[in-house]
Design a protein around this motif. Sequence first.
Motif, PDB file in Angstrom:
ATOM      1  N   GLN A  39       1.020   0.561  12.593  1.00 21.01           N
ATOM      2  CA  GLN A  39       0.027   0.751  11.548  1.00 21.01           C
ATOM      3  C   GLN A  39       0.499   0.077  10.282  1.00 21.01           C
ATOM      4  O   GLN A  39       1.566   0.397   9.762  1.00 21.01           O
ATOM      5  CB  GLN A  39      -0.237   2.233  11.301  1.00 21.01           C
ATOM      6  N   ALA A  40      -0.307  -0.854   9.808  1.00 24.63           N
ATOM      7  CA  ALA A  40      -0.033  -1.536   8.544  1.00 24.63           C
ATOM      8  C   ALA A  40      -0.802  -0.827   7.443  1.00 24.63           C
ATOM      9  O   ALA A  40      -1.818  -0.174   7.704  1.00 24.63           O
ATOM     10  CB  ALA A  40      -0.449  -2.998   8.649  1.00 24.63           C
ATOM     11  N   PRO A  41      -0.363  -0.942   6.194  1.00 28.51           N
ATOM     12  CA  PRO A  41      -1.065  -0.291   5.093  1.00 28.51           C
ATOM     13  C   PRO A  41      -2.536  -0.690   5.041  1.00 28.51           C
ATOM     14  O   PRO A  41      -2.880  -1.863   5.125  1.00 28.51           O
ATOM     15  CB  PRO A  41      -0.315  -0.794   3.861  1.00 28.51           C
ATOM     16  N   GLY A  42      -3.405   0.322   4.958  1.00 37.59           N
ATOM     17  CA  GLY A  42      -4.828   0.067   4.857  1.00 37.59           C
ATOM     18  C   GLY A  42      -5.518  -0.274   6.157  1.00 37.59           C
ATOM     19  O   GLY A  42      -6.714  -0.567   6.174  1.00 37.59           O
ATOM     20  N   LYS A  43      -4.769  -0.231   7.262  1.00 36.29           N
ATOM     21  CA  LYS A  43      -5.355  -0.565   8.564  1.00 36.29           C
ATOM     22  C   LYS A  43      -5.247   0.614   9.515  1.00 36.29           C
ATOM     23  O   LYS A  43      -4.429   1.515   9.327  1.00 36.29           O
ATOM     24  CB  LYS A  43      -4.649  -1.782   9.164  1.00 36.29           C
ATOM     25  N   GLU A  44      -6.064   0.595  10.550  1.00 35.12           N
ATOM     26  CA  GLU A  44      -6.016   1.644  11.566  1.00 35.12           C
ATOM     27  C   GLU A  44      -4.799   1.453  12.472  1.00 35.12           C
ATOM     28  O   GLU A  44      -4.262   0.356  12.589  1.00 35.12           O
ATOM     29  CB  GLU A  44      -7.296   1.617  12.406  1.00 35.12           C
ATOM     30  N   ARG A  45      -4.391   2.550  13.107  1.00 32.69           N
ATOM     31  CA  ARG A  45      -3.278   2.473  14.047  1.00 32.69           C
ATOM     32  C   ARG A  45      -3.709   1.639  15.253  1.00 32.69           C
ATOM     33  O   ARG A  45      -4.788   1.836  15.813  1.00 32.69           O
ATOM     34  CB  ARG A  45      -2.856   3.874  14.486  1.00 32.69           C
ATOM     35  N   GLU A  46      -2.847   0.710  15.635  1.00 28.58           N
ATOM     36  CA  GLU A  46      -3.171  -0.266  16.675  1.00 28.58           C
ATOM     37  C   GLU A  46      -2.259  -0.079  17.880  1.00 28.58           C
ATOM     38  O   GLU A  46      -1.048   0.123  17.727  1.00 28.58           O
ATOM     39  CB  GLU A  46      -2.987  -1.671  16.109  1.00 28.58           C
ATOM     40  N   THR A  57       2.684  -1.767  33.035  1.00 27.08           N
ATOM     41  CA  THR A  57       2.619  -1.995  31.595  1.00 27.08           C
ATOM     42  C   THR A  57       1.271  -2.571  31.179  1.00 27.08           C
ATOM     43  O   THR A  57       0.583  -3.223  31.966  1.00 27.08           O
ATOM     44  CB  THR A  57       3.731  -2.963  31.155  1.00 27.08           C
ATOM     45  N   ARG A  58       0.936  -2.315  29.930  1.00 27.88           N
ATOM     46  CA  ARG A  58      -0.284  -2.853  29.346  1.00 27.88           C
ATOM     47  C   ARG A  58       0.025  -3.226  27.905  1.00 27.88           C
ATOM     48  O   ARG A  58       0.844  -2.566  27.255  1.00 27.88           O
ATOM     49  CB  ARG A  58      -1.407  -1.812  29.404  1.00 27.88           C
ATOM     50  N   TYR A  59      -0.659  -4.267  27.409  1.00 29.44           N
ATOM     51  CA  TYR A  59      -0.374  -4.771  26.074  1.00 29.44           C
ATOM     52  C   TYR A  59      -1.652  -4.994  25.270  1.00 29.44           C
ATOM     53  O   TYR A  59      -2.697  -5.316  25.820  1.00 29.44           O
ATOM     54  CB  TYR A  59       0.394  -6.096  26.164  1.00 29.44           C
ATOM     55  N   GLY A  60      -1.505  -4.850  23.964  1.00 26.65           N
ATOM     56  CA  GLY A  60      -2.580  -5.242  23.083  1.00 26.65           C
ATOM     57  C   GLY A  60      -2.691  -6.769  23.063  1.00 26.65           C
ATOM     58  O   GLY A  60      -1.702  -7.473  23.242  1.00 26.65           O
ATOM     59  N   ASP A  61      -3.890  -7.267  22.834  1.00 24.63           N
ATOM     60  CA  ASP A  61      -4.130  -8.705  22.894  1.00 24.63           C
ATOM     61  C   ASP A  61      -3.263  -9.477  21.917  1.00 24.63           C
ATOM     62  O   ASP A  61      -2.830 -10.597  22.206  1.00 24.63           O
ATOM     63  CB  ASP A  61      -5.605  -9.006  22.624  1.00 24.63           C
ATOM     64  N   SER A  62      -2.986  -8.900  20.761  1.00 24.06           N
ATOM     65  CA  SER A  62      -2.267  -9.632  19.719  1.00 24.06           C
ATOM     66  C   SER A  62      -0.784  -9.814  20.024  1.00 24.06           C
ATOM     67  O   SER A  62      -0.122 -10.612  19.364  1.00 24.06           O
ATOM     68  CB  SER A  62      -2.428  -8.920  18.376  1.00 24.06           C
ATOM     69  N   VAL A  63      -0.264  -9.096  21.014  1.00 27.01           N
ATOM     70  CA  VAL A  63       1.172  -9.193  21.292  1.00 27.01           C
ATOM     71  C   VAL A  63       1.483  -9.701  22.690  1.00 27.01           C
ATOM     72  O   VAL A  63       2.650  -9.888  23.039  1.00 27.01           O
ATOM     73  CB  VAL A  63       1.874  -7.835  21.083  1.00 27.01           C
ATOM     74  N   ALA A 105      -5.929  -0.171  28.280  1.00 24.12           N
ATOM     75  CA  ALA A 105      -5.330  -0.795  27.102  1.00 24.12           C
ATOM     76  C   ALA A 105      -4.698   0.309  26.262  1.00 24.12           C
ATOM     77  O   ALA A 105      -5.195   1.436  26.259  1.00 24.12           O
ATOM     78  CB  ALA A 105      -6.380  -1.541  26.292  1.00 24.12           C
ATOM     79  N   PRO A 106      -3.607   0.006  25.551  1.00 24.89           N
ATOM     80  CA  PRO A 106      -2.951   1.054  24.757  1.00 24.89           C
ATOM     81  C   PRO A 106      -3.913   1.616  23.720  1.00 24.89           C
ATOM     82  O   PRO A 106      -4.422   0.893  22.878  1.00 24.89           O
ATOM     83  CB  PRO A 106      -1.789   0.314  24.087  1.00 24.89           C
ATOM     84  N   SER A 107      -4.131   2.921  23.784  1.00 26.65           N
ATOM     85  CA  SER A 107      -5.066   3.557  22.862  1.00 26.65           C
ATOM     86  C   SER A 107      -4.429   4.816  22.313  1.00 26.65           C
ATOM     87  O   SER A 107      -3.990   5.667  23.071  1.00 26.65           O
ATOM     88  CB  SER A 107      -6.364   3.906  23.585  1.00 26.65           C
ATOM     89  N   PRO A 108      -4.360   4.968  20.994  1.00 25.18           N
ATOM     90  CA  PRO A 108      -3.652   6.110  20.417  1.00 25.18           C
ATOM     91  C   PRO A 108      -4.307   7.454  20.697  1.00 25.18           C
ATOM     92  O   PRO A 108      -3.653   8.490  20.601  1.00 25.18           O
ATOM     93  CB  PRO A 108      -3.639   5.805  18.913  1.00 25.18           C
ATOM     94  N   GLY A 109      -5.579   7.472  21.058  1.00 25.61           N
ATOM     95  CA  GLY A 109      -6.310   8.723  21.172  1.00 25.61           C
ATOM     96  C   GLY A 109      -5.815   9.690  22.226  1.00 25.61           C
ATOM     97  O   GLY A 109      -6.038  10.900  22.116  1.00 25.61           O
ATOM     98  N   ILE A 110      -5.142   9.204  23.266  1.00 30.78           N
ATOM     99  CA  ILE A 110      -4.737  10.098  24.351  1.00 30.78           C
ATOM    100  C   ILE A 110      -3.338  10.666  24.146  1.00 30.78           C
ATOM    101  O   ILE A 110      -2.894  11.506  24.926  1.00 30.78           O
ATOM    102  CB  ILE A 110      -4.791   9.383  25.717  1.00 30.78           C
ATOM    103  N   TYR A 111      -2.629  10.227  23.109  1.00 31.87           N
ATOM    104  CA  TYR A 111      -1.246  10.645  22.913  1.00 31.87           C
ATOM    105  C   TYR A 111      -1.162  11.869  22.007  1.00 31.87           C
ATOM    106  O   TYR A 111      -1.847  11.940  20.988  1.00 31.87           O
ATOM    107  CB  TYR A 111      -0.424   9.504  22.311  1.00 31.87           C
ATOM    108  N   ASN A 112      -0.303  12.805  22.384  1.00 36.08           N
ATOM    109  CA  ASN A 112      -0.183  14.010  21.578  1.00 36.08           C
ATOM    110  C   ASN A 112       1.224  14.242  21.038  1.00 36.08           C
ATOM    111  O   ASN A 112       1.468  15.229  20.355  1.00 36.08           O
ATOM    112  CB  ASN A 112      -0.630  15.235  22.382  1.00 36.08           C
ATOM    113  N   GLN A 113       2.137  13.358  21.368  1.00 36.86           N
ATOM    114  CA  GLN A 113       3.501  13.455  20.847  1.00 36.86           C
ATOM    115  C   GLN A 113       3.849  12.124  20.178  1.00 36.86           C
ATOM    116  O   GLN A 113       3.716  11.069  20.810  1.00 36.86           O
ATOM    117  CB  GLN A 113       4.500  13.752  21.976  1.00 36.86           C
ATOM    118  N   TRP A 114       4.320  12.192  18.941  1.00 34.71           N
ATOM    119  CA  TRP A 114       4.586  10.986  18.165  1.00 34.71           C
ATOM    120  C   TRP A 114       5.942  11.074  17.486  1.00 34.71           C
ATOM    121  O   TRP A 114       6.384  12.151  17.070  1.00 34.71           O
ATOM    122  CB  TRP A 114       3.513  10.810  17.086  1.00 34.71           C
ATOM    123  N   GLY A 115       6.591   9.910  17.373  1.00 35.43           N
ATOM    124  CA  GLY A 115       7.794   9.830  16.572  1.00 35.43           C
ATOM    125  C   GLY A 115       7.458   9.635  15.109  1.00 35.43           C
ATOM    126  O   GLY A 115       6.276   9.569  14.728  1.00 35.43           O
TER     127      GLY A 115
END
Length: 123
Positions: A39-46, A57-63, A105-115
């Motif tokens: 997550q960059a400042p002012g942007k949504e978590r990617e 494994t799965r990757y976001g398009d930008s990486v 695709a990696p999606s933050p919505g299904i995760y419930n544990q975060w560092g």
Amino acid sequence: HVQLVESGGGSVQEGGSLRLSCEVSAVGQSTYCMGWFRQAPGKEREGVASIDNEGDTRYGDSVKGRFTISKDNAKNTLYLQMNSLKPDDTAMYYCAATLRKCLSAPSPGIYNQWGQGTQVTVS
């Protein structure tokens, strides 16, 4: 619950590499899907990358083609190898875990544990 502690962030010049680590301490609970997000400042978590218990494994398009997610089950550690870094990769990077299956695709919505996150700055 699962405790996640990221490390390995820092500042690097464009074109450089970094490897992020996420130590996983499972307290009476296992995980099925783990991922890296940023997550960059002012942007949504990617979503950056995810990996399931079978090692798929799965990757976001930008990486794609630049980043590699992996895990060492013996060390209970998740990794993100980042190569050919660009200024657009600058962000706070988080690892996450869930008992749910990874999505296509990696999606933050299904995760419930975060560092807590580790900062990556590319200049």
